[in-house]
Write an enzyme that holds these catalytic residues in place. Structure first.
Site, PDB file in Angstrom:
ATOM      1  N   GLU A   1       0.814  -1.220   0.000  1.00 15.12           N
ATOM      2  CA  GLU A   1       0.000   0.000   0.000  1.00 15.12           C
ATOM      3  C   GLU A   1       0.845   1.267   0.000  1.00 15.12           C
ATOM      4  O   GLU A   1       0.855   2.012   0.991  1.00 15.12           O
ATOM      5  CB  GLU A   1      -0.891   0.013   1.245  1.00 15.12           C
ATOM      6  CG  GLU A   1      -1.815  -1.170   1.310  1.00 15.12           C
ATOM      7  CD  GLU A   1      -2.572  -1.269   2.623  1.00 15.12           C
ATOM      8  OE1 GLU A   1      -3.733  -1.712   2.591  1.00 15.12           O
ATOM      9  OE2 GLU A   1      -1.998  -0.893   3.664  1.00 15.12           O
TER      10      GLU A   1
ATOM     11  N   ARG B   1       3.007   7.654   0.368  1.00 16.58           N
ATOM     12  CA  ARG B   1       4.012   8.704   0.242  1.00 16.58           C
ATOM     13  C   ARG B   1       4.810   8.595  -1.067  1.00 16.58           C
ATOM     14  O   ARG B   1       4.989   9.583  -1.777  1.00 16.58           O
ATOM     15  CB  ARG B   1       4.969   8.576   1.427  1.00 16.58           C
ATOM     16  CG  ARG B   1       5.994   9.686   1.532  1.00 16.58           C
ATOM     17  CD  ARG B   1       7.081   9.314   2.559  1.00 16.58           C
ATOM     18  NE  ARG B   1       6.558   8.839   3.818  1.00 16.58           N
ATOM     19  CZ  ARG B   1       6.305   9.611   4.880  1.00 16.58           C
ATOM     20  NH1 ARG B   1       6.538  10.904   4.831  1.00 16.58           N
ATOM     21  NH2 ARG B   1       5.828   9.080   5.994  1.00 16.58           N
TER      22      ARG B   1
ATOM     23  N   ARG C   1       4.361  19.066   9.273  1.00 13.91           N
ATOM     24  CA  ARG C   1       5.279  17.949   9.488  1.00 13.91           C
ATOM     25  C   ARG C   1       6.571  18.336  10.215  1.00 13.91           C
ATOM     26  O   ARG C   1       7.158  17.525  10.892  1.00 13.91           O
ATOM     27  CB  ARG C   1       5.576  17.227   8.161  1.00 13.91           C
ATOM     28  CG  ARG C   1       4.317  16.579   7.576  1.00 13.91           C
ATOM     29  CD  ARG C   1       4.607  15.636   6.424  1.00 13.91           C
ATOM     30  NE  ARG C   1       5.240  14.409   6.849  1.00 13.91           N
ATOM     31  CZ  ARG C   1       6.514  14.122   6.693  1.00 13.91           C
ATOM     32  NH1 ARG C   1       7.314  14.988   6.087  1.00 13.91           N
ATOM     33  NH2 ARG C   1       7.009  12.990   7.124  1.00 13.91           N
TER      34      ARG C   1
ATOM     35  N   TYR D   1       7.025  16.326  13.498  1.00 13.50           N
ATOM     36  CA  TYR D   1       8.070  15.288  13.457  1.00 13.50           C
ATOM     37  C   TYR D   1       9.476  15.833  13.205  1.00 13.50           C
ATOM     38  O   TYR D   1      10.389  15.047  12.967  1.00 13.50           O
ATOM     39  CB  TYR D   1       7.804  14.283  12.322  1.00 13.50           C
ATOM     40  CG  TYR D   1       6.385  13.867  12.052  1.00 13.50           C
ATOM     41  CD1 TYR D   1       5.662  13.137  12.999  1.00 13.50           C
ATOM     42  CD2 TYR D   1       5.781  14.140  10.832  1.00 13.50           C
ATOM     43  CE1 TYR D   1       4.379  12.722  12.719  1.00 13.50           C
ATOM     44  CE2 TYR D   1       4.496  13.724  10.545  1.00 13.50           C
ATOM     45  CZ  TYR D   1       3.795  13.018  11.499  1.00 13.50           C
ATOM     46  OH  TYR D   1       2.530  12.598  11.228  1.00 13.50           O
TER      47      TYR D   1
ATOM     48  N   CYS E   1       0.208  32.247  14.927  1.00 13.80           N
ATOM     49  CA  CYS E   1       0.544  32.867  16.196  1.00 13.80           C
ATOM     50  C   CYS E   1       1.044  31.788  17.138  1.00 13.80           C
ATOM     51  O   CYS E   1       0.363  31.400  18.087  1.00 13.80           O
ATOM     52  CB  CYS E   1      -0.701  33.558  16.742  1.00 13.80           C
ATOM     53  SG  CYS E   1      -0.303  34.670  18.055  1.00 13.80           S
TER      54      CYS E   1
HETATM   55  N1  LLP Z   1      -1.015   1.330   4.809  1.00 19.75           N
HETATM   56  C1  LLP Z   1      -1.226   1.520   6.119  1.00 19.75           C
HETATM   57  C2  LLP Z   1      -2.025   0.553   6.864  1.00 19.75           C
HETATM   58  C3  LLP Z   1      -0.695   2.654   6.756  1.00 19.75           C
HETATM   59  O1  LLP Z   1      -0.906   2.827   8.067  1.00 19.75           O
HETATM   60  C4  LLP Z   1       0.045   3.595   6.011  1.00 19.75           C
HETATM   61  C5  LLP Z   1       0.573   4.792   6.638  1.00 19.75           C
HETATM   62  C6  LLP Z   1       0.246   3.344   4.636  1.00 19.75           C
HETATM   63  C7  LLP Z   1      -0.302   2.206   4.066  1.00 19.75           C
HETATM   64  C8  LLP Z   1       1.002   4.291   3.742  1.00 19.75           C
HETATM   65  O2  LLP Z   1       2.328   4.419   4.112  1.00 19.75           O
HETATM   66  P1  LLP Z   1       3.344   5.275   3.189  1.00 19.75           P
HETATM   67  O3  LLP Z   1       3.609   4.462   1.943  1.00 19.75           O
HETATM   68  O4  LLP Z   1       2.670   6.536   2.866  1.00 19.75           O
HETATM   69  O5  LLP Z   1       4.528   5.433   4.037  1.00 19.75           O
HETATM   70  N2  LLP Z   1       1.550  11.391   8.779  1.00 19.75           N
HETATM   71  C9  LLP Z   1       2.823  10.685   8.723  1.00 19.75           C
HETATM   72  C10 LLP Z   1       2.695   9.358   8.034  1.00 19.75           C
HETATM   73  C11 LLP Z   1       1.749   8.402   8.728  1.00 19.75           C
HETATM   74  C12 LLP Z   1       1.630   7.126   7.974  1.00 19.75           C
HETATM   75  C13 LLP Z   1       0.621   6.230   8.600  1.00 19.75           C
HETATM   76  N3  LLP Z   1       0.343   5.062   7.861  1.00 19.75           N
HETATM   77  C14 LLP Z   1       3.856  11.562   8.011  1.00 19.75           C
HETATM   78  O6  LLP Z   1       3.540  12.684   7.663  1.00 19.75           O
HETATM   79  O7  LLP Z   1       5.006  11.143   7.840  1.00 19.75           O
END
Ligand code: LLP
Length: 432
Positions: A291, A294, A331, A335, A362
């Protein structure tokens, strides 16, 4: 090219995004605004599709994780590219459905789906519900019975590994709000309970280890644990999983300090490991899904701002304030994520002005970067943050009642609004 093929510098010394001059784009669409090179998004979809079919098996399809970036036009694009989608809320389901996305290609996630989420998922005909725990399993079985439906499910399993990424984005640990752990034995009880449900069809298992991962080791480790689990479940209950979905997480290069990632080489290596493991555990290879979120959209995006106040705090540091900040990109605040930020108006000039880039909220913590350098900015210059396609718009807020920025899609040298800019009236529209 700067970092990724989407960005370059033209003869005027301006940053270009998808071949278009960023200073002209900022003039036409205003700032702050998100720009998305949809040709680059399509390239990533095609790369994943081709590599999954080649190295995971012909029936393997990438599942785009919409939490990274979600709006109707993007779901249409993902549908055109033939990918499946991962939705994590009824809001994401609604958006996909409104875009005409084939709902049978949706995987519905979430650690706490409400009864109304579950009902809605069944109403719109979601393909797979990824059930997070026994409580939800029993609730779904009941609701499916009431509605006369027989949904197909995956079970969210916690493999218990640490992918060495930021603690807040780790999701595969044993001590996690997500899924049922193998190490505690609860994952086995979960499978047994699922097989006893009258109204649910179990199709296999899901896990997700984390995000922004640059090498395949955490994925290999997760596959090893999950395939051993598939084999053990087969021995215990005679049930053989048809699908193994190992979640998202491939990393993206945000700055020059991040490694280059060769997605094809990683997928090939992972595919080879999985083949060996299936042979070792004497199981048929399940349909393998991943899945990515990003890595499909991040490098295709950029945010443009207009530079406002530039000030030096004598003896301390320089602040470059822009007309956005944590509302459009939380972000760094959340983070301390590092970004490549540059003066798009003077992209060829030496980056010799050390600064902190601050937003307009602010709040002192409303920063986009610290300890970076850019070509000396003046009020009115266009400032760009690169690689903002993922987890920026999707995490945007209206803090300080700031209207959310629009998304401008760029394809084949043409820019068009895909999500319009919020107005002050939009922001106040829910107030009674
Ligand atoms: N599948 C599941 C079950 C997930 O929990 C996530 C991300 C993905 C797929 C997608 O992961 P990716 O390929 O995008 O890394 N807000 C955080 C990222 C949180 C990701 C949570 N789950 C950030 O800005 O880095």
């Amino acid at each position: 090219m700067i970092l990724h093929p989407t960005y370059d510098i033209n003869d005027q010394g301006h940053l270009t995004i998808g071949g278009l001059d960023s200073v002209l784009l900022a003039g036409e669409f205003g700032t702050p605004a998100y720009f998305l090179d949809t040709d680059a998004v399509r390239n990533m979809c095609r790369l994943y599709k081709r590599c999954f079919a080649k190295y995971f098996g012909e029936n393997s399809i990438p599942v785009y994780a919409g939490k990274a970036l979600c709006y109707k036009g993007l779901y249409s694009l993902i549908a055109e590219e033939g990918l499946c989608a991962d939705c994590v809320s009824s809001g994401e389901l609604y958006t996909a459905n409104a875009a005409g996305f084939p709902m049978d290609k949706v995987f519905f996630h979430g650690n706490n789906k409400t009864d109304s989420d579950l009902r809605y998922a069944l109403e719109v005909g979601v393909g797979h519900i990824v059930v997070d725990g026994i409580d939800e399993l029993l609730a779904l079985d009941g609701i499916a019975g009431e509605m006369g439906k027989n949904p197909t499910i995956l079970l969210r399993i916690t493999p218990g590994i640490d992918p060495h990424t930021h603690q807040k984005i780790v999701t595969g640990n044993v001590d996690s709000k997500f899924g049922m752990a193998i190490l505690t034995g609860q994952a086995f009880e979960f499978v047994k309970a699922a097989l006893e449900c009258n109204n649910l069809t179990l199709d296999g298992f899901h896990c997700h280890v984390g995000s922004q991962i640059f090498d395949i080791d955490p994925f290999t480790e997760a596959c090893d644990i999950m395939l051993a689990f598939v084999a053990k479940v087969k021995g215990l209950y005679g049930y053989e999983a048809k699908i193994l979905n190992i979640g998202g997480g491939f990393g993206v290069r945000y700055t020059e300090d991040d490694p280059q990632i060769d997605y094809e080489a990683n997928i090939r290596a992972l595919g080879e490991e999985i083949d060996k493991m299936c042979a070792e555990y004497k199981i048929d290879k399940p349909m393998l899904l991943m899945e990515p979120g990003r890595s499909i959209v991040a490098a295709a995006g950029a945010t443009l701002y207009t530079c406002g106040t530039v000030k030096s705090v004598t003896g301390f540091r320089n602040y470059v304030s822009v007309d956005g900040g944590m509302p459009d990109n939380p972000r760094y605040t959340l983070y301390q994520s590092k970004y490549t930020i540059l003066n798009a108006t003077r992209a060829n000039a030496p980056a010799d002005f050390p600064c902190t880039v601050s937003g307009r909220c602010c709040e002192s913590g409303d920063l986009l970067a610290e300890g970076i350098s850019m070509a000396t900015p003046k009020r009115g210059d266009i400032i760009a943050t690169l690689v903002t396609g993922a987890y920026n718009y999707s995490m945007a807020s209206n803090y300080n009642r700031i209207p959310r920025a629009p998304i401008i899609e760029i394809s084949g040298g043409v820019a068009k609004v895909a999500v319009r800019r919020e107005t002050f009236a939009d922001v106040a529209s829910l107030d009674i």
